[in-house]
Design a protein around this motif. Structure first.
Motif, mmCIF file in Angstrom:
data_model
loop_
_atom_site.group_PDB
_atom_site.id
_atom_site.type_symbol
_atom_site.label_atom_id
_atom_site.label_comp_id
_atom_site.label_asym_id
_atom_site.label_seq_id
_atom_site.Cartn_x
_atom_site.Cartn_y
_atom_site.Cartn_z
ATOM 1 N N HIS A 156 -1.842 -12.126 -5.604
ATOM 2 C CA HIS A 156 -3.261 -12.552 -5.609
ATOM 3 C C HIS A 156 -4.049 -11.690 -4.619
ATOM 4 O O HIS A 156 -4.614 -12.216 -3.640
ATOM 5 N N PRO A 157 -4.065 -10.370 -4.805
ATOM 6 C CA PRO A 157 -4.634 -9.504 -3.760
ATOM 7 C C PRO A 157 -6.135 -9.694 -3.553
ATOM 8 O O PRO A 157 -6.918 -9.659 -4.506
ATOM 9 N N VAL A 158 -6.507 -9.895 -2.287
ATOM 10 C CA VAL A 158 -7.922 -9.940 -1.882
ATOM 11 C C VAL A 158 -8.069 -9.143 -0.585
ATOM 12 O O VAL A 158 -7.104 -8.953 0.151
ATOM 13 N N VAL A 159 -9.297 -8.664 -0.385
ATOM 14 C CA VAL A 159 -9.615 -7.928 0.833
ATOM 15 C C VAL A 159 -10.726 -8.691 1.550
ATOM 16 O O VAL A 159 -11.617 -9.246 0.901
ATOM 17 N N ALA A 160 -10.677 -8.752 2.879
ATOM 18 C CA ALA A 160 -11.699 -9.469 3.659
ATOM 19 C C ALA A 160 -12.757 -8.496 4.183
ATOM 20 O O ALA A 160 -12.448 -7.351 4.519
ATOM 21 N N PHE A 161 -13.999 -8.952 4.197
ATOM 22 C CA PHE A 161 -15.126 -8.186 4.750
ATOM 23 C C PHE A 161 -15.910 -9.096 5.697
ATOM 24 O O PHE A 161 -15.788 -10.311 5.619
ATOM 25 N N ARG A 230 -4.266 -14.573 0.839
ATOM 26 C CA ARG A 230 -4.339 -14.085 2.211
ATOM 27 C C ARG A 230 -4.763 -12.623 2.170
ATOM 28 O O ARG A 230 -4.111 -11.815 1.498
ATOM 29 N N PRO A 231 -5.885 -12.256 2.843
ATOM 30 C CA PRO A 231 -6.370 -10.875 2.709
ATOM 31 C C PRO A 231 -5.317 -9.825 3.065
ATOM 32 O O PRO A 231 -4.564 -10.000 4.026
ATOM 33 N N LEU A 232 -5.286 -8.763 2.270
ATOM 34 C CA LEU A 232 -4.331 -7.677 2.500
ATOM 35 C C LEU A 232 -4.615 -6.973 3.822
ATOM 36 O O LEU A 232 -3.727 -6.375 4.411
ATOM 37 N N ASN A 233 -5.877 -7.046 4.286
ATOM 38 C CA ASN A 233 -6.223 -6.385 5.548
ATOM 39 C C ASN A 233 -6.272 -7.384 6.715
ATOM 40 O O ASN A 233 -6.999 -7.195 7.670
ATOM 41 N N GLU A 234 -5.480 -8.456 6.609
ATOM 42 C CA GLU A 234 -5.404 -9.411 7.706
ATOM 43 C C GLU A 234 -4.206 -9.068 8.594
ATOM 44 O O GLU A 234 -4.288 -9.031 9.797
ATOM 45 N N GLN A 235 -3.094 -8.833 7.950
ATOM 46 C CA GLN A 235 -1.890 -8.412 8.653
ATOM 47 C C GLN A 235 -1.105 -7.530 7.706
ATOM 48 O O GLN A 235 -1.043 -7.811 6.507
ATOM 49 N N LYS A 278 -10.374 -1.819 7.675
ATOM 50 C CA LYS A 278 -10.365 -2.406 9.004
ATOM 51 C C LYS A 278 -9.607 -3.736 8.980
ATOM 52 O O LYS A 278 -9.790 -4.533 8.058
ATOM 53 N N ILE A 279 -8.769 -3.956 9.945
ATOM 54 C CA ILE A 279 -8.031 -5.213 10.023
ATOM 55 C C ILE A 279 -8.977 -6.336 10.472
ATOM 56 O O ILE A 279 -9.636 -6.216 11.493
ATOM 57 N N LEU A 280 -9.079 -7.359 9.648
ATOM 58 C CA LEU A 280 -9.928 -8.518 9.963
ATOM 59 C C LEU A 280 -9.049 -9.750 10.046
ATOM 60 O O LEU A 280 -8.444 -10.138 9.067
ATOM 61 N N ARG A 281 -8.967 -10.344 11.199
ATOM 62 C CA ARG A 281 -8.110 -11.530 11.328
ATOM 63 C C ARG A 281 -8.919 -12.809 11.234
ATOM 64 O O ARG A 281 -10.084 -12.823 11.478
#
Ligand SMILES: [Mn+2]
Length: 281
Positions: A156-161, A230-235, A278-281
């Protein structure tokens, strides 16, 4: 070849005779599982059905492949699923006579919920027009290594902004990663308890009469966009705990270059590679 149907979380595989639409991760009934936790969301199945019907009437495929996780509850079926799932597929069958499902990790005991003539294929996947399809919670069959391209779901790939006001938002993405075919062959042989002699390639040929050609892996967005993920750019995926089953064995194997994978929004916008985000936690 496989073509994403921008801006939808769906793809089309064309052969000379047929056009097959591919979707993944319907998770029908996820809102019923939520209600057990005291969060009440009205059934989302009619919206999901309407969205699918609209895409089908635009592209008019002859076949539909659901790449796993038709339902949400894992082992059994919730009361609501008993109602929603057969109705959902009966409606789709009016538009598309041939429907295939590859089993996902949520599809235990799915058979009684599907109308007749819907084929359920094993989690080891299937090949269509030289593209290998599998859900992704388990290893595909070694037979899929003869395909240049593999397609999986499950993540379920998502990216966070961050939006201009500073709020975190997530968007669904397609992921395209390069694979190391020798490494992929090696792990897949080990998984199948085949002893490697000389090279993985030669061993695969000796045991399965297959020459490995896999060089790329696509990860499909979930058709059910209410799910999030869970965003791919979280961890980094490689740093996630073993308990996160959503990553799956293929992405854990090291044979897929997930760090340099390309990410695309559903409308086709290229966002960059995963390690550029960019990593967004
Ligand atoms: Mn899954």
């Amino acid at each position: 070849m496989i073509t994403p149907l921008l801006p939808h979380p769906a793809a089309l595989v064309k052969t000379q005779k047929t056009r097959t639409m591919v979707i993944a991760d319907l998770h029908i009934g996820w809102e019923m599982a939520l209600s057990e936790k005291g969060i009440h969301v009205p059934t989302q199945t009619p919206k999901l059905l309407q969205k699918l019907k609209n895409i089908i009437s635009t592209y008019k495929p002859e076949k539909l492949l659901v790449l796993g996780d038709v339902k949400h509850t894992i082992a059994s079926a919730e009361m609501g699923e008993w109602h929603d799932i057969p109705e959902f597929f009966n409606e789709i069958k009016k538009q598309i006579p041939e429907i295939l499902v590859t089993r996902g990790n949520h599809d235990g005991n799915l058979e009684p919920l599907l109308p007749e003539n819907i084929k359920i294929l094993p989690a080891t996947g299937m090949i269509m027009n030289d593209v290998g399809f599998f859900h992704g919670h388990r290893w595909p069959s070694p037979a899929l290594l003869k395909c240049k391209t593999l397609v999986m779901a499950h993540v379920h790939p998502v990216v966070a902004f961050r939006d201009p006001a500073g709020f975190r938002i997530t968007r669904q993405v397609w992921v395209k990663a390069n694979c190391n075919k020798t490494q992929l062959t090696q792990v897949l042989l080990q998984k199948n308890k085949v002893k490697i002699e000389k090279s993985p390639e030669e061993t695969l040929w000796k045991n399965y009469k297959i020459k490995p050609k896999t060089i790329q892996l696509f990860i499909m967005p979930s058709f059910n966009d209410f799910l999030g993920g869970r965003p791919l750019n979280e961890q980094k995926l490689s740093e996630r705990a073993e308990s996160e089953r959503i990553v799956g064995p293929v992405l854990r194997s090291g044979a897929v270059d997930i760090e340099n994978a390309e990410t695309y929004l559903l409308d086709g916008t290229f966002l960059g590679t995963l390690n550029q985000l960019k990593i967004l936690r």
